[in-house]
Each structure stands twice: as C-alpha cells, then as structure tokens.
Design an enzyme around this catalytic site. Structure first.
Site, mmCIF file in Angstrom:
data_model
loop_
_atom_site.group_PDB
_atom_site.id
_atom_site.type_symbol
_atom_site.label_atom_id
_atom_site.label_comp_id
_atom_site.label_asym_id
_atom_site.label_seq_id
_atom_site.Cartn_x
_atom_site.Cartn_y
_atom_site.Cartn_z
ATOM 1 N N TYR A 38 11.322 -7.292 -4.396
ATOM 2 C CA TYR A 38 10.916 -7.738 -3.052
ATOM 3 C C TYR A 38 11.895 -8.713 -2.405
ATOM 4 O O TYR A 38 11.671 -9.150 -1.283
ATOM 5 C CB TYR A 38 9.514 -8.361 -3.121
ATOM 6 C CG TYR A 38 8.474 -7.378 -3.613
ATOM 7 C CD1 TYR A 38 8.192 -6.227 -2.885
ATOM 8 C CD2 TYR A 38 7.791 -7.585 -4.808
ATOM 9 C CE1 TYR A 38 7.255 -5.303 -3.335
ATOM 10 C CE2 TYR A 38 6.852 -6.676 -5.277
ATOM 11 C CZ TYR A 38 6.593 -5.539 -4.531
ATOM 12 O OH TYR A 38 5.675 -4.631 -4.977
ATOM 13 N N HIS B 86 -2.582 1.291 -0.947
ATOM 14 C CA HIS B 86 -2.754 2.460 -1.824
ATOM 15 C C HIS B 86 -4.205 2.710 -2.216
ATOM 16 O O HIS B 86 -4.515 3.748 -2.786
ATOM 17 C CB HIS B 86 -1.924 2.266 -3.100
ATOM 18 C CG HIS B 86 -0.533 1.784 -2.826
ATOM 19 N ND1 HIS B 86 0.380 2.533 -2.120
ATOM 20 C CD2 HIS B 86 0.100 0.616 -3.119
ATOM 21 C CE1 HIS B 86 1.522 1.852 -2.013
ATOM 22 N NE2 HIS B 86 1.366 0.679 -2.609
ATOM 23 N N ASP C 178 -10.104 2.804 7.301
ATOM 24 C CA ASP C 178 -11.087 3.083 8.343
ATOM 25 C C ASP C 178 -10.947 2.111 9.516
ATOM 26 O O ASP C 178 -11.133 2.497 10.675
ATOM 27 C CB ASP C 178 -12.510 3.016 7.773
ATOM 28 C CG ASP C 178 -12.843 4.221 6.894
ATOM 29 O OD1 ASP C 178 -12.049 5.193 6.871
ATOM 30 O OD2 ASP C 178 -13.900 4.195 6.234
ATOM 31 N N HIS D 269 6.444 -1.675 4.543
ATOM 32 C CA HIS D 269 6.613 -2.103 3.151
ATOM 33 C C HIS D 269 8.041 -2.591 2.976
ATOM 34 O O HIS D 269 8.980 -1.971 3.494
ATOM 35 C CB HIS D 269 6.363 -0.954 2.165
ATOM 36 C CG HIS D 269 4.958 -0.465 2.162
ATOM 37 N ND1 HIS D 269 3.924 -1.180 1.576
ATOM 38 C CD2 HIS D 269 4.401 0.654 2.677
ATOM 39 C CE1 HIS D 269 2.792 -0.505 1.730
ATOM 40 N NE2 HIS D 269 3.051 0.605 2.400
ATOM 41 N N SER E 194 9.587 -2.703 -0.043
ATOM 42 C CA SER E 194 10.200 -1.822 -1.035
ATOM 43 C C SER E 194 10.032 -0.362 -0.629
ATOM 44 O O SER E 194 9.174 -0.022 0.199
ATOM 45 C CB SER E 194 9.558 -2.065 -2.408
ATOM 46 O OG SER E 194 8.191 -1.702 -2.379
ATOM 47 N N ARG F 291 2.112 4.426 -6.056
ATOM 48 C CA ARG F 291 2.507 3.814 -4.770
ATOM 49 C C ARG F 291 2.912 4.848 -3.730
ATOM 50 O O ARG F 291 3.189 4.522 -2.584
ATOM 51 C CB ARG F 291 3.682 2.848 -4.968
ATOM 52 C CG ARG F 291 3.314 1.618 -5.758
ATOM 53 C CD ARG F 291 4.458 0.627 -5.805
ATOM 54 N NE ARG F 291 4.380 -0.172 -6.991
ATOM 55 C CZ ARG F 291 3.627 -1.279 -7.126
ATOM 56 N NH1 ARG F 291 2.911 -1.718 -6.116
ATOM 57 N NH2 ARG F 291 3.583 -1.935 -8.261
HETATM 58 C C1 DQA Z 1 4.518 -3.617 -0.887
HETATM 59 C C2 DQA Z 1 4.466 -2.394 -1.805
HETATM 60 C C3 DQA Z 1 3.119 -2.318 -2.510
HETATM 61 O O1 DQA Z 1 3.095 -1.199 -3.374
HETATM 62 C C4 DQA Z 1 2.880 -3.561 -3.323
HETATM 63 O O2 DQA Z 1 1.590 -3.517 -3.904
HETATM 64 C C5 DQA Z 1 3.054 -4.804 -2.529
HETATM 65 C C6 DQA Z 1 4.210 -4.886 -1.642
HETATM 66 C C7 DQA Z 1 5.901 -3.768 -0.227
HETATM 67 O O3 DQA Z 1 5.983 -4.461 0.774
HETATM 68 O O4 DQA Z 1 6.884 -3.197 -0.720
HETATM 69 O O5 DQA Z 1 2.319 -5.767 -2.668
HETATM 70 O O6 DQA Z 1 3.566 -3.449 0.143
#
Ligand code: DQA
Length: 156
Positions: free
Chosen positions: A24, A81, A88, A101, A103, A112
């Site tokens: 991250y 996820h 909703d 996201h 990542s 994911r």
């Molecule tokens: C995330 C990706 C998610 O899978 C993970 O649970 C996160 C960070 C991201 O910003 O890459 O908490 O949302």
C-alpha cells in the site's frame, strides 16, 4: 447544485503509511488527502474525506451523500469484496460513484478479484497507489461536471 465530492475510506485505511507498505506504499491517508485537496482545488470542487472501520457507518455516509454530494469516491477496503449492504447503498445513489483501490486487486489473492462495489459503481480505478485517488477524483469530476479534461494538464 453542490460541488462537494464525498471520499469515503473503509476499514484499515487509517493505517496507511504503516500497514503493509510493500503493497500500500508509505503515504498516510492524510498525505493522500492533501494531494486530492490540491487536485480538487484546481477542479473547483470541495472534498469531504472520511474514514471508518465500521460497515454501517459507511452505509450511513453513502445515504448522507444522496443529499449532500455531487459524486462519491469510495475505497471500501476489505468491505469492497464482502459487503452487500455497501453495495446496496451505492446502488441506491443517483449520483456517480467511482470505486478506488491503491493496489491492483486483480493481481492479488483470488478473493480480492471480485468487488461488490464495482458491480454498481460507474467505474473502478485500482493499482496506481496514491495516484489512484487523484485519478478517481478526476473521473468523478468528469462524471458530475465535465471539468476533468480542463484541469488534466495540471496533474503532477
Ligand atoms: C484496498 C484493497 C483491498 O483488497 C484491501 O482489503 C484494502 C485496501 C486497496 O486500496 O488496495 O484494505 O482497498
């Protein structure tokens, strides 16, 4: 009409900077917010950036966005996820919602690769680290007032 964009962050994103930096990065949420604020200024938009570790709070904020926001940028964290409730709440919104996201969730663990939010958002941006947020803001701005192209040359 409002020019406020809600930027909603889900669980564990308060730990950015210290949490799994290999995945991250080292920027904190406050630093990412600062970069977004700069971009928002050039787009003449106001941001309302929030973070919660609680699913119901995120649902409440999405409801609040109905009346107060022109668009929503959301990083649901792990809830992206799993959460039908957040899915909703996003589906109930008539304003544009952009999922973000840090990542590249598609290049990580299998669980994911599916996002509940992506299924009802206007689009998703993933894999660009903190830049993902700025790109998501541009997308949201474009969707709600069509000014992203105008400021695109100012991206640093
Ligand atoms: C995330 C990706 C998610 O899978 C993970 O649970 C996160 C960070 C991201 O910003 O890459 O908490 O949302």
């Amino acid at each position: 009409m409002t020019t406020t964009i809600f930027v909603l962050n889900g669980p564990n994103l308060n730990l950015l900077g210290q949490r799994e930096p290999r995945i991250y990065g080292t920027q904190t949420l406050a630093e990412i917010t600062k970069a977004m604020e700069q971009r928002a200024k050039s787009l003449q938009l106001t941001l309302d950036v929030r973070q919660s570790n609680h699913e119901g709070v995120l649902v409440d904020w999405l409801h609040e966005a109905m009346a107060k926001a022109a668009a929503v940028v959301i990083n649901g964290g792990g809830y992206a996820h799993t959460s039908i409730a957040i899915r909703d709440a996003v589906a109930a919104l008539q304003i544009p919602v952009v999922e973000v996201h840090l990542s590249n969730v598609y290049a990580r663990e299998h669980f994911r690769r599916q996002s509940m939010i992506a299924q009802v958002a206007r689009g998703s941006i993933a894999g660009f680290g903190p830049l993902s947020y700025v790109l998501a803001l541009d997308a949201a701005a474009h969707l709600c007032k069509g000014t992203a192209a105008q400021g695109a040359s100012q991206i640093q």
